[in-house]
Design an enzyme around this catalytic site. Structure first.
Site, PDB file in Angstrom:
ATOM      1  N   GLY A 101       1.064  -1.075   0.022  1.00 23.55           N
ATOM      2  CA  GLY A 101       0.284   0.046  -0.009  1.00 23.55           C
ATOM      3  C   GLY A 101       0.918   1.255   0.163  1.00 23.55           C
ATOM      4  CD  GLU A 133       1.397  -9.312   1.360  1.00 24.55           C
ATOM      5  OE1 GLU A 133       0.476  -8.509   1.321  1.00 24.55           O
ATOM      6  OE2 GLU A 133       1.396 -10.480   1.507  1.00 24.55           O
ATOM      7  NE  ARG A 193      -0.841   1.925  -5.195  1.00 24.32           N
ATOM      8  CZ  ARG A 193      -1.980   1.811  -5.826  1.00 24.32           C
ATOM      9  NH1 ARG A 193      -2.500   2.624  -6.888  1.00 24.32           N
ATOM     10  NH2 ARG A 193      -2.925   0.998  -5.081  1.00 24.32           N
ATOM     11  NE  ARG A 201      -5.303   2.899  -9.594  1.00 25.28           N
ATOM     12  CZ  ARG A 201      -4.817   4.194  -9.142  1.00 25.28           C
ATOM     13  NH1 ARG A 201      -4.278   5.056  -9.834  1.00 25.28           N
ATOM     14  NH2 ARG A 201      -4.819   4.415  -7.925  1.00 25.28           N
ATOM     15  CE1 TYR A 255     -10.117   1.400  -6.456  1.00 23.63           C
ATOM     16  CE2 TYR A 255      -8.244   1.691  -7.971  1.00 23.63           C
ATOM     17  CZ  TYR A 255      -9.220   0.788  -7.220  1.00 23.63           C
ATOM     18  OH  TYR A 255      -8.916  -0.535  -6.973  1.00 23.63           O
ATOM     19  CB  CYS A 288     -20.136   4.030 -25.357  1.00 23.59           C
ATOM     20  SG  CYS A 288     -19.835   4.066 -27.079  1.00 23.59           S
ATOM     21  CD  GLU A 289     -20.197   4.308 -18.957  1.00 30.95           C
ATOM     22  OE1 GLU A 289     -20.144   4.981 -18.005  1.00 30.95           O
ATOM     23  OE2 GLU A 289     -20.980   3.323 -19.239  1.00 30.95           O
ATOM     24  CE1 TYR A 295      -3.424  -3.788  -7.605  1.00 37.42           C
ATOM     25  CE2 TYR A 295      -2.025  -1.667  -7.222  1.00 37.42           C
ATOM     26  CZ  TYR A 295      -2.505  -2.977  -7.030  1.00 37.42           C
ATOM     27  OH  TYR A 295      -2.179  -3.540  -5.904  1.00 37.42           O
TER      28      TYR A 295
HETATM   29  C1  LIG Z   1      -3.051  -8.136   0.876  1.00 40.91           C
HETATM   30  C2  LIG Z   1      -2.543  -7.132  -0.343  1.00 40.91           C
HETATM   31  N1  LIG Z   1      -1.215  -6.850  -0.047  1.00 40.91           N
HETATM   32  C3  LIG Z   1      -0.526  -6.202  -0.895  1.00 40.91           C
HETATM   33  C4  LIG Z   1      -1.260  -5.245  -2.000  1.00 40.91           C
HETATM   34  C5  LIG Z   1      -0.623  -4.417  -2.784  1.00 40.91           C
HETATM   35  O1  LIG Z   1      -0.846  -3.123  -2.793  1.00 40.91           O
HETATM   36  P1  LIG Z   1      -0.021  -1.615  -3.445  1.00 40.91           P
HETATM   37  O2  LIG Z   1       0.156  -2.293  -4.619  1.00 40.91           O
HETATM   38  O3  LIG Z   1      -0.815  -0.674  -3.034  1.00 40.91           O
HETATM   39  O4  LIG Z   1       1.073  -1.759  -2.604  1.00 40.91           O
HETATM   40  C6  LIG Z   1      -2.744  -5.369  -1.819  1.00 40.91           C
HETATM   41  C7  LIG Z   1      -3.509  -4.614  -2.593  1.00 40.91           C
HETATM   42  O5  LIG Z   1      -4.577  -4.590  -2.845  1.00 40.91           O
HETATM   43  C8  LIG Z   1      -3.358  -6.404  -1.237  1.00 40.91           C
HETATM   44  O6  LIG Z   1      -4.542  -6.478  -1.074  1.00 40.91           O
END
Ligand SMILES: Cc1ncc(COP(=O)(O)O)c(C=O)c1O
Length: 460
Positions: free
Chosen positions: A275, A317, A320, A357, A361, A388-389, A418
Site C-alpha cells: 500500500g 507486500e 504499486r 482507475r 477510484y 461510450c461513457e 492496476y
Molecule cells: C493483501 C495485499 N497485499 C498487498 C497489496 C498491494 O498493494 P499496493 O500495490 O498498493 O502496494 C494489496 C493490494 O490490494 C493487497 O490486497
C-alpha cells in the site's frame, strides 16, 4: 467521492484542482512521475532507455504500455536493500506476466498471488514456489489444492471456511501448510474508500475487534494441522502516512501477545502488507524504501518491546511502489474538442479499458505530449478515452500545449500498477500490449489482443 454513474465529476465544470500549477515549461518532465530512464531527447520526443517513443509507436502501435525494465529492477533492488533481512513480496495483482515474474525473481523478491491465474503465471515462469504467498478472500478448493500441490511457501487464510477447507486438504495429503491469519485491524487508512481494506465493515480478513482473528489463530494452533507462522495486516493502498501502519502494528502485535498468553506460542512472522504510495501527480510525495524501512522497523521494535515479544521476521507486500512508476502508457490523439470555452477534451485511442482507475477510484494522473516538444502556451485539458461513457476519463486535469493535435502521441506516467491488470474489453476494444525497454532494445512481453482473440471467445 464525486464520481457518478452517468459520468464523472459534474460539479467540476471548468475548474482545476488547487495543486495543479501552470507549468513554466509545458515540455518539462517532473522526474518523480516518470520511469528513471525516460528523458526528452534532443528532437523533443520522449525516449526511454535511449529508444524514442515515435519508434516504439511505429513498431508496436498505440495504445501501448511501456515498461522501463531497469527502473522496475532498480525499485526491486531499492526495496531489497532497505529490507535486507525481511522478505519483500511483490504484489502480483499490480501487474503480472511471465517476464515480470522472472525480473522480480532475479532481483531476489518473493511474490504474492491471489488467484489460480496469478499462481499459474508465477509457476509457469519458474518462480520458486517456496517464495510465493497465496492471498484471497475466496480461494476455491481447486486453487487451494493447486497451491498445496505446487508447494507454495505460505497461504494467507481469510475465513473459517477456508481454514476448514485447507485443513481437510492438508490431512488428505499428509502435509503441513504454512499459513498466516489475515487480520482486519480496524484502521481507516487515509486513502480512497474502495482501496482502504482494514476497517471493519469489509470482506477481507478476520476482525480483530470482534474476536474472530484471535479465534482463527487459536483454532489453527489447537487443531495443529496447519502451521501458523504469523499474522498479516494490509491496511489499504496509496498510503503516504505511516500512522496507519503504526496503529495496525500495535493492534496486531497486541493480538500476538494475546495468543502467546493463551497458548504459550510466539508466532515467528509478521506481514504488514503493502500500500505504499507513489507519485501520480505533483501533489504526491512518496517515501523512499529506506525511509519506510526505518519507520516500520521502529514501530515494530517499540511495539514488541512494549508487549515483551521477540521481534518477528517481517515481510511486506508492495505492488504499486514496484511497478507503478516503472511504466507509462503511450496513446495517439484522435480528436481535440473545445467545449464551449469550458474545457478542451483531448481524446486518445484507449481509455477506461486500459486504465479504469480514474473512473473507479477518482484517481489523478499526469500527461505530456510525447512525440515532440512544443512552443505553444500551456492549456488546461482533459485527456479522455474512446469509450461510450462520459466518465471515460484518463487524466482529469493537465496542462498540455495549446497546439496539441490529432496524431500527437500523449504519454501518461505511473500506469504500471492496476492498469493492464484491470484492463477490460469494454466496447470490444482489444487490450494493449506491454513492451519492455532496456539498453535501447524493445521487447514485447505481452502482445496486443486482437479482434480475432475477442471473436475466438465468442463461440455462439
Ligand atoms: C493483501 C495485499 N497485499 C498487498 C497489496 C498491494 O498493494 P499496493 O500495490 O498498493 O502496494 C494489496 C493490494 O490490494 C493487497 O490486497
Amino acid at each position: 467521492m464525486r464520481a457518478h454513474e452517468a459520468g464523472a465529476l459534474h460539479g467540476d465544470i471548468g475548474s482545476r484542482p488547487a495543486w495543479l500549477r501552470t507549468p513554466g515549461d509545458v515540455n518539462a518532465l517532473v522526474p518523480q512521475l516518470w520511469p528513471r530512464n525516460v528523458t526528452r531527447a534532443a528532437d523533443g520526443a520522449l525516449a526511454v532507455a535511449g529508444l524514442g517513443v515515435r519508434e516504439l509507436a511505429a513498431e508496436f502501435g498505440t495504445p501501448v504500455y511501456v515498461l522501463d525494465e531497469d527502473d522496475l529492477r532498480s525499485r526491486c533492488r531499492d526495496f531489497r536493500a532497505a529490507f535486507p533481512t525481511e522478505d519483500v513480496y511483490y504484489a502480483g495483482k499490480a501487474f503480472l506476466c511471465r517476464a515480470v515474474v522472472r525480473m522480480i525473481a532475479e532481483e531476489g523478491m518473493h511474490l504474492d498471488v491471489c488467484s489460480g491465474g496469478e499462481l499459474a503465471t508465477a509457476l509457469s515462469a519458474g518462480m520458486p514456489p517456496e517464495r510465493i504467498g497465496f492471498h484471497g478472500n475466496n480461494k476455491s478448493l481447486a486453487e487451494l489444492t493447486r497451491a498445496l500441490d505446487a508447494g507454495v511457501g505460505r497461504i494467507i487464510v481469510d475465513s473459517f471456511t477456508e481454514i476448514d477447507r485447507l485443513t481437510a486438504l492438508a490431512r488428505e495429503r499428509g502435509v503441513r501448510p504454512r499459513v498466516l491469519v489475515r487480520v482486519t485491524v480496524g484502521v481507516e487508512a487515509h486513502t480512497h474508500e474502495f482501496i482502504a481494506t482494514a476497517h471493519e465493515d469489509q470482506k477481507f480478513g478476520f476482525s480483530l475487534a470482534g474476536g474472530a482473528a484471535a479465534a482463527a489463530a487459536l483454532k489453527i494452533l489447537d487443531e495443529g494441522v496447519l502451521e501458523l507462522r504469523g499474522l498479516h495486516s494490509h491496511i489499504g493502498s496509496q498510503i503516504f502516512d505511516a500512522n496507519g501502519f503504526e496503529v495496525s502494528a500495535r493492534r496486531v502485535l497486541a493480538l500476538q501477545a494475546q495468543i502467546r498468553d493463551a497458548r504459550g506460542v510466539e508466532l515467528p512472522e509478521l506481514d504488514l502488507g503493502g500500500g505504499f504510495g507513489i507519485a501520480y501527480t505533483t501533489q504526491d510525495d512518496p517515501s523512499t524504501p529506506q525511509d519506510l524501512a526505518k519507520r516500520l522497523r521502529k514501530i515494530v521494535d517499540s511495539e514488541c518491546a512494549a508487549e515483551r515479544l521477540a521481534v518477528p521476521h517481517l515481510s511486506i507486500e508492495p505492488g504499486r511502489a514496484i511497478v507503478g512508476p516503472a511504466m507509462f502508457t503511450l496513446y495517439e490523439v484522435g480528436t481535440v474538442k473545445d467545449v464551449d470555452g469550458i474545457r478542451t477534451y483531448v481524446s486518445v485511442d484507449g481509455g477506461m479499458s486500459d486504465n479504469i482507475r480514474t473512473a473507479l477510484y477518482d484517481a489523478s494522473y499526469s500527461a505530456t505530449v510525447a512525440s515532440r516538444a512544443s512552443t505553444a502556451e500551456p492549456m488546461l485539458a482533459r485527456v479522455v478515452g474512446k469509450h461510450c461513457e462520459s466518465g471515460d476519463i484518463v487524466v482529469k486535469d493537465e496542462f498540455l500545449p495549446a497546439d496539441v493535435q490529432p496524431g500527437d502521441l500523449v504519454a501518461v506516467p505511473g500506469t504500471g500498477a492496476y492498469c493492464r491488470s484491470m484492463a477490460s474489453n469494454y466496447n470490444h476494444v482489444p487490450r494493449p500490449p506491454v513492451v519492455a525497454v532496456r539498453d535501447g532494445q524493445a521487447r514485447l512481453i505481452v502482445r496486443r489482443e486482437t479482434e480475432e482473440d475477442l471473436l475466438a471467445l465468442d463461440v455462439g
